[in-house]
Design an enzyme around this catalytic site. Structure first.
Site, PDB file in Angstrom:
ATOM      1  N   SER A 113      36.003  41.053  11.953  1.00 13.87           N
ATOM      2  CA  SER A 113      35.861  41.727  10.664  1.00 13.87           C
ATOM      3  C   SER A 113      34.442  42.218  10.401  1.00 13.87           C
ATOM      4  CB  SER A 113      36.356  40.799   9.561  1.00 13.87           C
ATOM      5  OG  SER A 113      36.366  41.471   8.346  1.00 13.87           O
ATOM      6  N   HIS A 114      33.852  41.720   9.320  1.00 17.22           N
ATOM      7  CA  HIS A 114      32.541  42.186   8.888  1.00 17.22           C
ATOM      8  C   HIS A 114      31.404  41.458   9.599  1.00 17.22           C
ATOM      9  CE1 HIS A 114      33.917  38.687   6.836  1.00 17.22           C
ATOM     10  NE2 HIS A 114      32.670  38.368   6.565  1.00 17.22           N
ATOM     11  N   ASP A 277      34.557  48.140   6.549  1.00 16.66           N
ATOM     12  CA  ASP A 277      33.913  47.119   7.389  1.00 16.66           C
ATOM     13  C   ASP A 277      34.292  47.262   8.860  1.00 16.66           C
ATOM     14  OD1 ASP A 277      36.559  46.328   7.150  1.00 16.66           O
ATOM     15  OD2 ASP A 277      36.064  44.210   7.313  1.00 16.66           O
ATOM     16  N   ASP A 279      36.573  46.088  10.878  1.00 14.03           N
ATOM     17  CA  ASP A 279      37.959  46.358  11.295  1.00 14.03           C
ATOM     18  C   ASP A 279      38.737  47.190  10.277  1.00 14.03           C
ATOM     19  OD1 ASP A 279      37.883  44.224   9.500  1.00 14.03           O
ATOM     20  OD2 ASP A 279      39.719  43.336  10.281  1.00 14.03           O
ATOM     21  N   ASP A 281      39.461  46.824   7.025  1.00 14.19           N
ATOM     22  CA  ASP A 281      40.320  46.327   5.944  1.00 14.19           C
ATOM     23  C   ASP A 281      39.576  46.129   4.622  1.00 14.19           C
ATOM     24  OD1 ASP A 281      38.947  44.100   6.773  1.00 14.19           O
ATOM     25  OD2 ASP A 281      40.719  42.851   7.171  1.00 14.19           O
ATOM     26  N   ARG A 282      38.245  46.124   4.661  1.00 13.92           N
ATOM     27  CA  ARG A 282      37.487  45.963   3.408  1.00 13.92           C
ATOM     28  C   ARG A 282      37.015  47.307   2.883  1.00 13.92           C
ATOM     29  NH1 ARG A 282      33.774  40.623   3.472  1.00 13.92           N
ATOM     30  NH2 ARG A 282      35.349  39.222   4.325  1.00 13.92           N
ATOM     31  N   LYS A 376      44.872  43.847   3.909  1.00 12.41           N
ATOM     32  CA  LYS A 376      44.102  44.657   2.981  1.00 12.41           C
ATOM     33  C   LYS A 376      43.691  45.930   3.713  1.00 12.41           C
ATOM     34  CE  LYS A 376      39.858  41.947   3.622  1.00 12.41           C
ATOM     35  NZ  LYS A 376      40.228  40.729   4.360  1.00 12.41           N
TER      36      LYS A 376
HETATM   37  C1  G16 Z   1      38.871  37.407   5.374  1.00  8.40           C
HETATM   38  C2  G16 Z   1      40.189  37.171   4.712  1.00  8.40           C
HETATM   39  C3  G16 Z   1      40.074  37.422   3.237  1.00  8.40           C
HETATM   40  C4  G16 Z   1      38.964  36.585   2.644  1.00  8.40           C
HETATM   41  C5  G16 Z   1      37.677  36.877   3.374  1.00  8.40           C
HETATM   42  C6  G16 Z   1      36.540  35.998   2.943  1.00  8.40           C
HETATM   43  O1  G16 Z   1      38.541  38.751   5.302  1.00  8.40           O
HETATM   44  O2  G16 Z   1      41.190  37.999   5.244  1.00  8.40           O
HETATM   45  O3  G16 Z   1      41.292  37.125   2.663  1.00  8.40           O
HETATM   46  O4  G16 Z   1      38.809  36.840   1.297  1.00  8.40           O
HETATM   47  O5  G16 Z   1      37.857  36.658   4.744  1.00  8.40           O
HETATM   48  O6  G16 Z   1      36.819  34.702   3.295  1.00  8.40           O
HETATM   49  P1  G16 Z   1      35.743  33.558   3.193  1.00  8.40           P
HETATM   50  O7  G16 Z   1      35.297  33.558   1.758  1.00  8.40           O
HETATM   51  O8  G16 Z   1      36.493  32.330   3.614  1.00  8.40           O
HETATM   52  O9  G16 Z   1      34.592  33.918   4.111  1.00  8.40           O
HETATM   53  P2  G16 Z   1      38.047  39.537   6.581  1.00  8.40           P
HETATM   54  O10 G16 Z   1      37.761  40.918   6.081  1.00  8.40           O
HETATM   55  O11 G16 Z   1      36.830  38.782   7.053  1.00  8.40           O
HETATM   56  O12 G16 Z   1      39.172  39.448   7.547  1.00  8.40           O
END
Ligand code: G16
Length: 543
Positions: A113-114, A277, A279, A281-282, A376
């Protein structure tokens, strides 16, 4: 087909976090590490022989190598076909879209992800089920248990598969079909939003910038915003996906998307700015010198949803993660639809969407989406905003201020303390929780504690229970402080402090969030002893 059974030994650290297994690239490169986790997935999901799998990732360092390993393991484990994005690329929402559209058994998404990429950055892997969404906890827990016992994995001995051209090839008895990573997703977006209205707005001089942060959405933004919607070349910045994201941190927030923030704060700022981000999704939404918090973005989209053709029939309900502000709850109450509060993690929305209890979901962590897929979706949120802007002919700022005037403002901020020693972070949490028995009824300045708890959730569809989801301190006036440990980091611990206050008075809606929340921030620090316990004077990131 030459199937090898390779002996390996179990690993004890393959517990998926908030969203799949995320570790340093070097950890995934250790002998048998990736293979152990992939075999554990295949052993648990019980795909019938001949099933189809979707495979793709965000293009970060190690994506290409991992794709080849997984293809060979899929062939050895009896899959009939794998749909893989060209060059191994699929954004997370596009992967979800493809799983659903072609009715596949599930999919494997390679992404952290990010989190930063490159050879010394992070890598990640997660399994999505047939509904297109992240596997629920009962599957991820079973995969973890399997990974701790696994002693061998199966893989086909074969040359690497060429992934640069669209079309089908054979890998042993399995077909590998290379697909256009953008086409299915772009078609879905066009079916949901009023592309004619957005095109006309852009033709009329509306200016926008989309920062792909050298991550996966560059080609998606190029195709949809510039090609299909007619935005001029250069609308998408940092559009070339790079394995190390150009040494950036592909997290669309005010700290890491600083190039876009500077453009939007500049003298000749465009009307609208957005970023996505690693991937895809954000999303982050910006107006001219104006930041829309993800919680407000969800509420604004909910309030204006029927302006988009795909949502013209209205919403079944909305859902938000616990730390997300209650702005969407206010919209739901006015619309007379339910609003669900779930733990952090997109996987918790899946059951609600499958049961058609909710249409829109959102999280404070820059995630917004709907039941069009089961992830997302960054570009989807951007297009929803463009659709709303085209129909309302107001600026981003005007839309948000009018929204607050109608519903009140849930003033909101999140303070992240990244890379803390794990024991210091755990100590802060334990210290906060130790005060819970005495807190209810106590006064701190103008705030009186109404309740405090460690959030737990019972899924209304399948009855599964998730505990330990964050420490909440709620006040009589609806304000809140939440402490929570992130489940996505790979170094030490990240402590998140979420702050929310409700402001009904429009005369006070222009206040700076940090100033408006100063009282709550002080209470949070007094209660947690965060500074002395961690040695940190300031958060790493404020959003
Ligand atoms: C993931 C999850 C999200 C979550 C985010 C932050 O996002 O899919 O549902 O809100 O992590 O999680 P945390 O607060 O535990 O770091 P992504 O975009 O990283 O896949």
């Amino acid at each position: 087909m030459n199937i090898q059974t390779v002996p390996s030994s179990p690993f004890d650290d393959q517990k998926p976090g908030t969203s799949g297994l995320r570790k340093k690239v070097s950890v995934f490169q250790a002998p048998h590490y990736l293979e152990n986790f992939v075999q554990s997935i295949f052993d648990i999901i019980g795909a019938v022989p001949g099933s189809t799998l979707v495979l793709g990732g965000d293009g970060r360092y190690y994506n290409r190598e991992a794709i080849q390993v997984i293809l060979k393991m899929a062939a050895a484990n009896g899959f009939g076909k794998v749909l893989v994005g060209r060059d191994g690329i699929l954004s997370t929402p596009a992967a979800s879209c493809v799983i659903r559209k072609y009715g596949t058994f599930g999919g494997i998404i390679l992404s952290a992800s990010h989190n930063p990429g490159g050879s010394d950055g992070d890598f990640g892997i997660k399994y999505n089920t047939a509904n297109g969404g992240p596997a629920p906890e009962k599957i991820t827990e079973a995969v973890f248990a399997r990974s701790r016992a696994l002693e061998s994995y199966r893989i086909v001995e074969a040359p690497d598969v060429a992934l640069d051209r669209i079309g089908a090839t054979a890998l042993g008895d399995m077909a590998v079909e290379v697909i256009d990573p953008v086409a299915d997703y772009a078609e879905l977006m066009e079916s949901l939003f009023d592309f004619d209205a957005i095109r006309a707005m852009i033709r009329g001089g509306f200016r926008l910038r989309f920062d792909a942060m050298h991550a996966v959405t560059g080609p998606y933004g190029g195709e949809i915003l510039e090609k299909r919607l007619g935005a001029p070349a250069g609308t998408v910045i940092n559009g070339e996906p790079l394995p190390d994201f150009g040494k950036g941190h592909p997290d669309p927030n005010l700290t890491y998307a600083h190039e876009l923030v500077e453009i939007m704060n500049g003298a000749d700022a465009p009307d609208f700015g957005a970023a996505s981000d690693g991937d895809g999704d954000r999303n982050m939404i910006l107006g001219r010198r104006f930041f829309v918090t993800p919680s407000d973005s969800l509420a604004v989209i909910a309030a204006n949803a029927t302006l988009a053709p795909g949502y013209a029939a209205g919403l079944a309900g909305v859902a938000r993660s616990m730390p997300t502000s209650a702005a969407a709850d206010r919209v739901a109450a006015k619309l007379g639809i339910p609003c669900y509060e779930t733990p952090t993690g997109w996987k918790f929305f899946g059951n609600l969407m499958d049961a058609e209890k909710v249409t829109l979901c959102g999280e404070e962590s820059f995630g917004t989406g709907s039941s069009h897929v089961r992830e997302k979706d960054g570009l989807w949120a951007v297009l929803f905003w463009l659709n709303i802007l085209a129909k309302k002919s107001l600026s981003v700022e005007e839309i948000v201020y009018r929204h607050w005037a109608e519903y009140g403002r849930n003033v909101y901020s999140r303070h992240d303390y990244e890379g803390l020693p794990s024991d210091a972070a755990a100590g802060v949490m334990a210290h906060v929780e130790s005060q819970f028995p005495a807190l209810p009824g106590q006064r701190f300045g103008g705030y009186q504690v109404k309740f405090c708890d460690d959030f737990s959730y019972t899924d209304p569809i399948d009855g599964s229970v998730s505990t330990g989801q964050g420490l909440r301190i709620g006040f009589e006036d609806g304000s809140r402080i939440v402490f929570r440990l992130s489940g996505t980091g790979t170094e030490g611990a990240t402590l998140r402090l979420y702050l929310e206050a409700f402001e009904p008075d429009p005369a006070k809606h222009h206040a700076d969030a940090q100033q408006a929340l100063a009282g709550l921030i002080g209470i949070a620090h007094d209660l947690s002893q965060l500074k002395p316990r961690t040695g940190r004077e300031q958060p790493t990131v404020i959003t």
